[in-house]
Design a protein around this motif. Structure first.
Motif, PDB file in Angstrom:
ATOM      1  N   ARG A  91       1.147  -1.274   0.188  1.00 56.71           N
ATOM      2  CA  ARG A  91      -0.320   0.179  -0.216  1.00 56.71           C
ATOM      3  C   ARG A  91       0.699   0.883  -0.123  1.00 56.71           C
ATOM      4  N   TYR A  92       0.249   1.981  -1.320  1.00 57.68           N
ATOM      5  CA  TYR A  92       1.048   3.055  -0.344  1.00 57.68           C
ATOM      6  C   TYR A  92       0.327   4.331  -1.724  1.00 57.68           C
ATOM      7  N   GLN A  93       1.258   5.477  -1.576  1.00 53.22           N
ATOM      8  CA  GLN A  93       1.071   7.251  -2.013  1.00 53.22           C
ATOM      9  C   GLN A  93       1.502   7.065  -3.497  1.00 53.22           C
ATOM     10  N   MET A 138      -3.995   6.787  -2.778  1.00 52.81           N
ATOM     11  CA  MET A 138      -3.753   5.944  -1.779  1.00 52.81           C
ATOM     12  C   MET A 138      -3.796   4.555  -2.862  1.00 52.81           C
ATOM     13  N   GLN A 139      -3.038   3.879  -3.402  1.00 54.88           N
ATOM     14  CA  GLN A 139      -3.021   2.351  -4.125  1.00 54.88           C
ATOM     15  C   GLN A 139      -2.157   0.972  -3.295  1.00 54.88           C
TER      16      GLN A 139
END
Lengths: 257, 580
Positions: B175-177, B183-184
């Motif tokens: 999960r990351y930005q 947010m992805q």
């Protein structure tokens, strides 16, 4: 520390929707109604308890006091428990967002996309923006809004799918369940741009405070790291003008002594 | 001279035991000095070449966006990479992406850093060797990141893979930005596991740059971080950084927009205007505003407001193009005031800087973009109020400067994108300071050690002079001058210290080789960052070693000066009469 100030903030943002509404489901109107109640006209002060359950780490509880003044986009979060975090806090004044650390007695600017205390919440989450400037109802091929009747825990709701109309929002897609009886948010799900479910929120136990309905309990479920969930309980809400001195560095620092 | 040298050698050989004992003490001191200095150099090299170079490149171009740490792309400036690659001393320019993320494996979740690696650049055999040294593969291949038969191939450290409960071929999520702030969550396939060379290398997980750009929503016109590899970085890093810094001269920013009023819409150009307290005061003078010049507000030219049928306090729509998602970017802004643009500025709309720069950041650049002429014309009135294309941060010369700049980015001191150019010696200036301090501490400790040793040298030479008084008398009787006697004793001290220092250096080299073969299994300890795959690193520097040898000889000569002078002062007659 693992806090969820965003959750705290959303309490106030989502403390709205009072008038009963019996018209046909209209996504744009539902969003507009939510937005109309976005800004609190009065200052607010409440006690907040946050319990985080993380896989393999057990439960962590945190308590804090929350002071909010929407007139100039200010708020203060003063952590009162656990002892290891007592005295730490956050202060927002307009564009500026500081984190205060009791041990070092320093204020440090929080970047807009910086994680707050190791949580999912980011500095940017505290920047109030009108809901309709960020999201619009999703429409099908025929141009109809994706709104339909559904239930959450047996309560009749409108299930509304929305999509971001600007690029700078955390989640490009969301699904909201809004109670049909009083148009209060019951549940929401946030998706990544690829359509992966990332977070589910449940909003229960509403209480009327100064002509507004405030969700006294929120549960946020991490859908990526299964098993992680955060419980936010609100209590002792007071509405009324707060001392301007509260929204200052000096006041937050004095709370740590 | 030859004769003196012969005598000096002979005298040392005559007093073997004393010479060996004194020499051993000096050799041990030299050995300690060389080893300590090489160890400090090894730590410094490890931190720079195996940590800092990956964190900061020899020289780096860093970009940021309006107070966001992870929105690391300068829109529409990809061409700068080619220009930088053509600069002298620049061996390689690599795009770099590093994003904090949460990795979720089958067993557990953990924080990590997603790093994009450019798999398309040619690397030299030396770089290949360095890569293999830094990332010795425990399973799979580093090049497997190019595989197309699995979802998002990624390489993880052995420690991280074990913690997450992953095996080769397993899948995990992160999960990351992305670079737009969204947010992805993405699935990855583990195609390689490397043995981290130090604790610092445990956190990152690698994907190909091509994949990383897609995942982070960067397009071909975006300029992400650039890390430069230079020829002789210690000499060239600063000058190259200064040159690149000059290349990033910012211009005024212009944005083609359409303003939607109550009854009509008109296409025009917008300029960003600052909103700090000084700017606000000036703006109120220019637009006669009754509305505070902050948040999402615009000032319209009087004629445009008339055509749009809007007045102060009304809300207008500002259409600033199409986002990469395909959506039209429409902002709502309150008309804070009306103004009269100067000649040449046309119907220039003044827009609050933060919203203006946000629109610039999100819109898809178009070949038809224009408006700079109008904005430049307006600068005659608005000058410093106008928002630039980006803010070029001053060159940060120390780690403290770098930290201050990061603080200012967090404080949103600049509402436009920022560009910073740094070298790893500035970013890691504290490492250099630490190395200097360690070297100084070592030198002082060794000097104290030598003071003790040289006290022995003084005593030994005094005894030698006393024992050889009659011999000195004989030599003086045969015509040797007083200065030659002094020189003879000084030469003995010099030879003794030279041989001892050389022996000490050889001993140090052997000891360092032996110690570097030992393995220290302290992977979980932060100190492992100072090791390379669990081994100590020593970097003996010939120049510094020669200086150390000369230092030892200098101290020995200084210690020998007084006894040698006393020997020289002896009169031949008195010396010949001397009896023990």
């Amino acid at each position: 520390m693992r806090t969820h100030p965003h959750r705290i903030h959303t309490l106030a943002i989502l403390a709205l929707c009072t008038a009963a509404w019996s018209a046909d489901p209209d996504g744009a109107k539902i969003l507009k109604a939510l937005e109309a109640n976005d800004l609190l006209s009065a200052d607010i002060h409440s006690q907040v308890a946050i319990t985080e359950n993380r896989v393999g780490q057990g439960a962590k509880a945190m308590k804090c006091e929350y002071f909010r003044r929407d007139a100039d986009k200010s708020f203060v979060i003063a952590i009162t428990a656990p002892e290891s975090d007592r005295g730490n806090g956050y202060l927002r004044q307009g564009d500026h967002f500081w984190m205060y650390r009791r041990n070092t007695r320093t204020f440090q600017h929080v970047n807009r996309d910086e994680s707050i205390g190791g949580s999912d919440a980011k500095g940017q989450d505290f920047e109030s923006r009108p809901l309709t400037q960020m999201y619009a109802p999703t429409k099908d091929a025929q141009g109809r809004e994706l709104v339909r009747a559904d239930t959450v825990g047996g309560v009749p709701c409108w299930r509304l799918e929305v999509r971001a109309i600007v690029s700078d929002v955390d989640y490009p897609k969301k699904t909201m369940w809004v109670r049909q009886s009083d148009l209060l948010l019951a549940k929401d799900q946030s998706y990544s741009s690829q359509g992966t479910l990332m977070r589910t929120g449940y909003y229960t136990k509403y209480q009327k405070v100064a002509q507004r309905q405030v969700p006294m309990r929120q549960v946020h479920v991490d859908e990526v790291e299964k098993g992680n969930r955060t419980l936010v309980d609100l209590s002792d809400i007071k509405v009324g003008k707060l001392d301007p001195a509260i929204f200052t560095k000096a006041w937050l620092e004095s709370r740590s002594k | 001279m030859k004769t003196l040298l012969y005598f000096a050698f002979r005298n040392l050989a005559r007093q073997k035991r004393r010479a060996v004992l004194l020499g051993s003490a000096m050799a041990l001191g030299t050995c300690f000095l060389v080893m300590a200095s090489s160890f400090v150099a090894g730590i410094t090299q490890t931190l720079f070449d195996r940590v800092m170079v990956y964190v900061a490149g020899h020289t780096s171009v860093l970009v940021g966006d309006r107070g966001y740490l992870y929105r690391t792309a300068l829109r529409g400036q990809a061409g700068m990479k080619e220009r930088i690659a053509k600069l002298p001393h620049v061996r390689k320019v690599e795009e770099t992406i590093g994003i904090m993320c949460r990795i979720v494996g089958p067993a557990k979740g953990d924080n990590g850093v997603l790093i994009g690696i450019d798999m398309d650049v040619d690397i030299s055999p030396e770089e290949q060797r360095e890569l293999e040294e830094n990332f010795p593969m425990a399973a799979g291949e580093f090049l497997d990141m190019n595989r197309t038969d699995v979802i998002n191939p990624a390489v993880l450290s052995k420690t991280k893979a074990k913690y997450l409960g992953l095996e080769l071929g397993g899948e995990f999520s992160a999960r990351y930005q992305d670079s737009r702030g969204r947010m992805q969550v993405t699935k990855f396939t583990l195609v390689g596991i490397f043995q981290p060379s130090n604790a610092f290398m445990e956190a990152p997980f690698f994907v190909s740059m091509r994949n990383a750009k897609i995942l982070l929503d960067l397009d071909s016109t975006d300029l992400p971080y650039l890390y430069l590899t230079l020829d002789n970085p210690t000499v060239n890093a600063k000058s190259v950084a200064d040159t690149i810094h000059r290349m990033f001269e910012p211009d005024l920013a212009a944005l083609p927009v359409t303003i939607r009023g109550k009854t009509a819409s008109f296409g025009t150009v917008a300029a960003g205007v600052k909103t700090d307290s000084a700017a606000r005061k000036r703006m109120e003078g220019i637009v006669g505003s009754a509305i505070v010049w902050k948040d999402d507000v615009v000032a319209l030219p009087t004629s445009l407001a008339s055509r749009l049928s809007v007045s102060v306090g009304d809300t207008v729509g500002v259409v600033s193009g199409v986002a990469r998602t395909g959506d039209t970017i429409v902002d709502r802004a309150v008309v804070a005031g009306l103004w009269t643009p100067p000649d040449g500025a046309g119907d220039l709309v003044l827009w609050q800087e933060d919203a203006f720069q946000a629109s610039r950041s999100f819109r898809r650049p178009s070949a038809d973009d224009s408006g700079l002429v109008q904005v430049r014309a307006a600068s005659s009135v608005l000058d410093t109020l106008l928002s630039p294309t980006w803010v070029r941060l001053p060159r940060a010369l120390t780690t403290e400067d770098v930290a201050n700049q990061m603080r200012q980015i967090g404080a949103r001191s600049w509402k436009a994108p920022v560009v910073a150019v740094r070298t790893m010696y500035e970013t890691g200036e504290q490492i250099i300071k630490l190395a200097d301090a360690l070297n100084m501490i070592t030198l002082v400790a060794v000097l104290i050690l030598f003071l003790v040793v040289l006290t022995g040298v003084v005593n030994a030479l005094r005894m030698t002079v006393r024992e050889r008084t009659r011999e000195i008398g004989t030599l003086r009787s045969l015509g040797m001058q007083a200065w030659q006697v002094r020189r003879l004793f000084l030469m003995e001290a010099a030879l003794l210290s030279l041989f001892s220092a050389i022996a000490g250096t050889i001993l140090a080299l052997v000891s360092m080789k032996g110690l570097s073969l030992l393995s220290f299994p302290i992977e979980d300890n932060p100190l492992s960052m100072l090791l390379v795959r669990g081994h100590l690193v020593f970097v003996p520097r010939p120049g510094v070693t020669v200086v150390h040898i000369l230092l030892v000889m200098g101290m020995a000569l200084l210690a020998a000066w007084n006894p040698a002078s006393q020997a020289a002062k002896l009169s031949p007659a008195n010396a010949l009469r001397h009896h023990e």
